[in-house]
Design a protein around this motif. Structure first.
Motif, PDB file in Angstrom:
ATOM      1  N   ASP A   1      46.434  32.385  38.539  1.00  0.00           N
ATOM      2  CA  ASP A   1      47.212  33.174  37.577  1.00  0.00           C
ATOM      3  C   ASP A   1      46.861  32.786  36.144  1.00  0.00           C
ATOM      4  O   ASP A   1      46.633  33.649  35.293  1.00  0.00           O
ATOM      5  CB  ASP A   1      48.711  32.991  37.824  1.00  0.00           C
ATOM      6  CG  ASP A   1      49.550  33.784  36.835  1.00  0.00           C
ATOM      7  OD1 ASP A   1      49.420  35.023  36.803  1.00  0.00           O
ATOM      8  OD2 ASP A   1      50.330  33.172  36.076  1.00  0.00           O
TER       9      ASP A   1
ATOM     10  N   ALA B   1      44.178  39.904  49.565  1.00  0.00           N
ATOM     11  CA  ALA B   1      45.354  40.626  49.066  1.00  0.00           C
ATOM     12  C   ALA B   1      46.205  39.730  48.175  1.00  0.00           C
ATOM     13  O   ALA B   1      46.765  40.185  47.165  1.00  0.00           O
ATOM     14  CB  ALA B   1      46.175  41.149  50.245  1.00  0.00           C
ATOM     15  N   GLU B   2      46.302  38.454  48.521  1.00  0.00           N
ATOM     16  CA  GLU B   2      47.070  37.521  47.696  1.00  0.00           C
ATOM     17  C   GLU B   2      46.381  37.323  46.344  1.00  0.00           C
ATOM     18  O   GLU B   2      47.042  37.267  45.298  1.00  0.00           O
ATOM     19  CB  GLU B   2      47.206  36.182  48.427  1.00  0.00           C
ATOM     20  CG  GLU B   2      47.927  35.088  47.649  1.00  0.00           C
ATOM     21  CD  GLU B   2      49.407  35.357  47.427  1.00  0.00           C
ATOM     22  OE1 GLU B   2      50.064  34.531  46.771  1.00  0.00           O
ATOM     23  OE2 GLU B   2      49.918  36.402  47.909  1.00  0.00           O
TER      24      GLU B   2
ATOM     25  N   ARG C   1      44.512  39.521  44.837  1.00  0.00           N
ATOM     26  CA  ARG C   1      44.776  40.755  44.097  1.00  0.00           C
ATOM     27  C   ARG C   1      46.180  40.714  43.479  1.00  0.00           C
ATOM     28  O   ARG C   1      46.383  41.101  42.324  1.00  0.00           O
ATOM     29  CB  ARG C   1      44.677  41.963  45.021  1.00  0.00           C
ATOM     30  CG  ARG C   1      43.280  42.368  45.412  1.00  0.00           C
ATOM     31  CD  ARG C   1      42.644  43.235  44.358  1.00  0.00           C
ATOM     32  NE  ARG C   1      41.455  43.896  44.862  1.00  0.00           N
ATOM     33  CZ  ARG C   1      40.454  44.308  44.109  1.00  0.00           C
ATOM     34  NH1 ARG C   1      40.485  44.097  42.799  1.00  0.00           N
ATOM     35  NH2 ARG C   1      39.414  44.905  44.626  1.00  0.00           N
ATOM     36  N   ARG C   2      47.144  40.266  44.273  1.00  0.00           N
ATOM     37  CA  ARG C   2      48.524  40.226  43.784  1.00  0.00           C
ATOM     38  C   ARG C   2      48.651  39.281  42.600  1.00  0.00           C
ATOM     39  O   ARG C   2      49.271  39.621  41.582  1.00  0.00           O
ATOM     40  CB  ARG C   2      49.463  39.779  44.911  1.00  0.00           C
ATOM     41  CG  ARG C   2      50.942  39.794  44.524  1.00  0.00           C
ATOM     42  CD  ARG C   2      51.808  39.088  45.549  1.00  0.00           C
ATOM     43  NE  ARG C   2      51.556  37.641  45.603  1.00  0.00           N
ATOM     44  CZ  ARG C   2      52.009  36.779  44.700  1.00  0.00           C
ATOM     45  NH1 ARG C   2      52.729  37.193  43.662  1.00  0.00           N
ATOM     46  NH2 ARG C   2      51.743  35.484  44.838  1.00  0.00           N
ATOM     47  N   ILE C   3      48.070  38.096  42.711  1.00  0.00           N
ATOM     48  CA  ILE C   3      48.208  37.088  41.651  1.00  0.00           C
ATOM     49  C   ILE C   3      47.520  37.546  40.363  1.00  0.00           C
ATOM     50  O   ILE C   3      48.074  37.410  39.268  1.00  0.00           O
ATOM     51  CB  ILE C   3      47.613  35.743  42.117  1.00  0.00           C
ATOM     52  CG1 ILE C   3      48.456  35.155  43.253  1.00  0.00           C
ATOM     53  CG2 ILE C   3      47.547  34.751  40.952  1.00  0.00           C
ATOM     54  CD1 ILE C   3      47.821  33.947  43.929  1.00  0.00           C
TER      55      ILE C   3
ATOM     56  N   GLY D   1      46.661  40.614  39.528  1.00  0.00           N
ATOM     57  CA  GLY D   1      47.303  41.823  39.019  1.00  0.00           C
ATOM     58  C   GLY D   1      46.383  42.777  38.286  1.00  0.00           C
ATOM     59  O   GLY D   1      46.787  43.458  37.340  1.00  0.00           O
TER      60      GLY D   1
END
Length: 367
Positions: free
Chosen positions: A269, A289-290, A292-294, A296
């Motif tokens: 992040d 996917a994680e 990608r989420r972090i 953003g």
């Protein structure tokens, strides 16, 4: 010396998938390359090494070009980037340290105490010390004939400092961490000094023809989130910011920049928020996917199949690639993703199994 070249000085680029993905664009399929793709797993590489020492190859532009092109020629049409054959430890050499490769890196006289920093060159003429890398880049750009983009690179300050103090690789990093925690200000001064050499080196690589730059922080995994934020991230950020500023001042178009901080997923992040890189490389220890989420959507991503899967046979490779491709897609389409391994390919891999990896990426990364 690094010449200043423009795109018109080289053959026109036929395949810009890598550059488009690095800029965050949607692509018809994911571009793919692998770290250490020009290396010991290739019999043609081993043939060259029978006659020439490792750093002799690095310092001989004709040989460095030949080896850089080997995987592009073997896997014609399957790889979307070449990465110049060199080594991250050319920077300590330019700073005045002796580095041998036998077979792993060895520093006969590592830095023992902060007083030893005085033994380093007080200033580094990077064009003079590392001009052979620039010559190899320019030669390779021409010999690629625009088939794929050419990547330049350097090591990250923390990783280079660790090598300079440990005298080679390490399992505990006792010596390098002693510096960080016992001499924090001296450590920061050395890290800043290394970072400035990295900036000069990367700017010179772009002037010589590099079309994307990657910074390797191979030992990022050795730092806690706090220590990464203290002893690595500020210097990585300095490199990205300074390279762009310097290129702008020279009226040279910016090139995409990738940061691969292996094992620093806990700091993903902060890297996405502040480091200033277009692409973040991922090791295999985080789910796409994680990631990608972090991040953003703040950066493109690169990675991240476990290199060990290349020993697992074709069914295992295909299943892993399929899973990786689905994990990185956005809305069922490849976007802002460069397919790669989660670290460098290892010497025992059968080149035909790597070919299968590339073929599977081509098949499963399509929209």
């Amino acid at each position: 010396m690094a010449g200043e070249y423009t795109a018109s000085d080289f053959p026109p680029l036929k395949n810009d998938l890598l550059l488009r993905a690095a800029r965050g664009e949607e692509t018809e399929r994911a571009p793919v390359w692998v770290m250490r793709q020009a290396g010991r797993y290739l019999p043609e590489f081993r043939e060259v090494r029978k006659e020439h020492a490792f750093f002799e190859v690095c310092r001989t532009p004709e040989l460095a070009t030949k080896i850089t092109l080997q995987p592009i020629q073997r896997f014609t049409g399957l790889i979307d980037a070449a990465i110049i054959f060199s080594d991250i430890l050319v920077i300590p050499q330019a700073m005045g340290m002796v580095v041998e490769m036998n077979p792993g890196p060895h520093f006969p006289e590592p830095l023992v105490t902060p007083e030893d920093v005085s033994k380093l060159n007080p200033s580094v003429d990077v064009d003079k010390e590392l001009g052979y890398v620039y010559q190899a880049l320019t030669r390779t750009r021409h010999e690629l004939k625009g088939e794929v983009p050419l990547i330049g690179f350097c090591g990250a300050p923390w990783t280079l400092m660790a090598y300079m103090i440990e005298g080679g690789g390490s399992k505990t990093f006792q010596l390098a961490k002693t510096w960080l925690f016992k001499y924090p200000e001296a450590s920061k001064a050395l890290l800043a000094r290394i970072a400035d050499v990295c900036v000069d080196f990367l700017v010179g690589q772009v002037k010589a023809g590099a079309q994307l730059l990657q910074v390797f922080d191979s030992w990022a995994s050795e730092l806690s989130p706090h220590d990464f934020a203290t002893f690595s991230l500020p210097y990585l950020t300095h490199i990205a910011t300074s390279v762009r500023t310097r290129l702008a001042a020279l009226n040279i178009p910016a090139v995409p920049m990738t940061l691969f901080a292996k094992g620093a997923n806990q700091s993903l992040d902060s890297m996405a928020a502040t480091a200033g890189y277009d692409v973040l490389g991922l090791d295999w220890c985080i789910d796409p996917a994680e990631a990608r989420r972090i991040t953003g959507g703040r950066t493109a991503l690169q990675g991240n199949m476990d290199p060990g899967l290349l020993y697992g046979g074709r069914d295992a490779i295909e299943e892993a690639v399929k899973r990786m491709c689905e994990g990185f897609k956005v809305g069922g389409k490849p976007k802002a993703w460069i397919a790669n391994l989660g670290h460098g390919i290892t010497p025992g891999v059968d080149p035909e199994d790597l070919r299968w990896f590339f073929q599977c990426v081509h098949k499963y990364s399509k929209a």
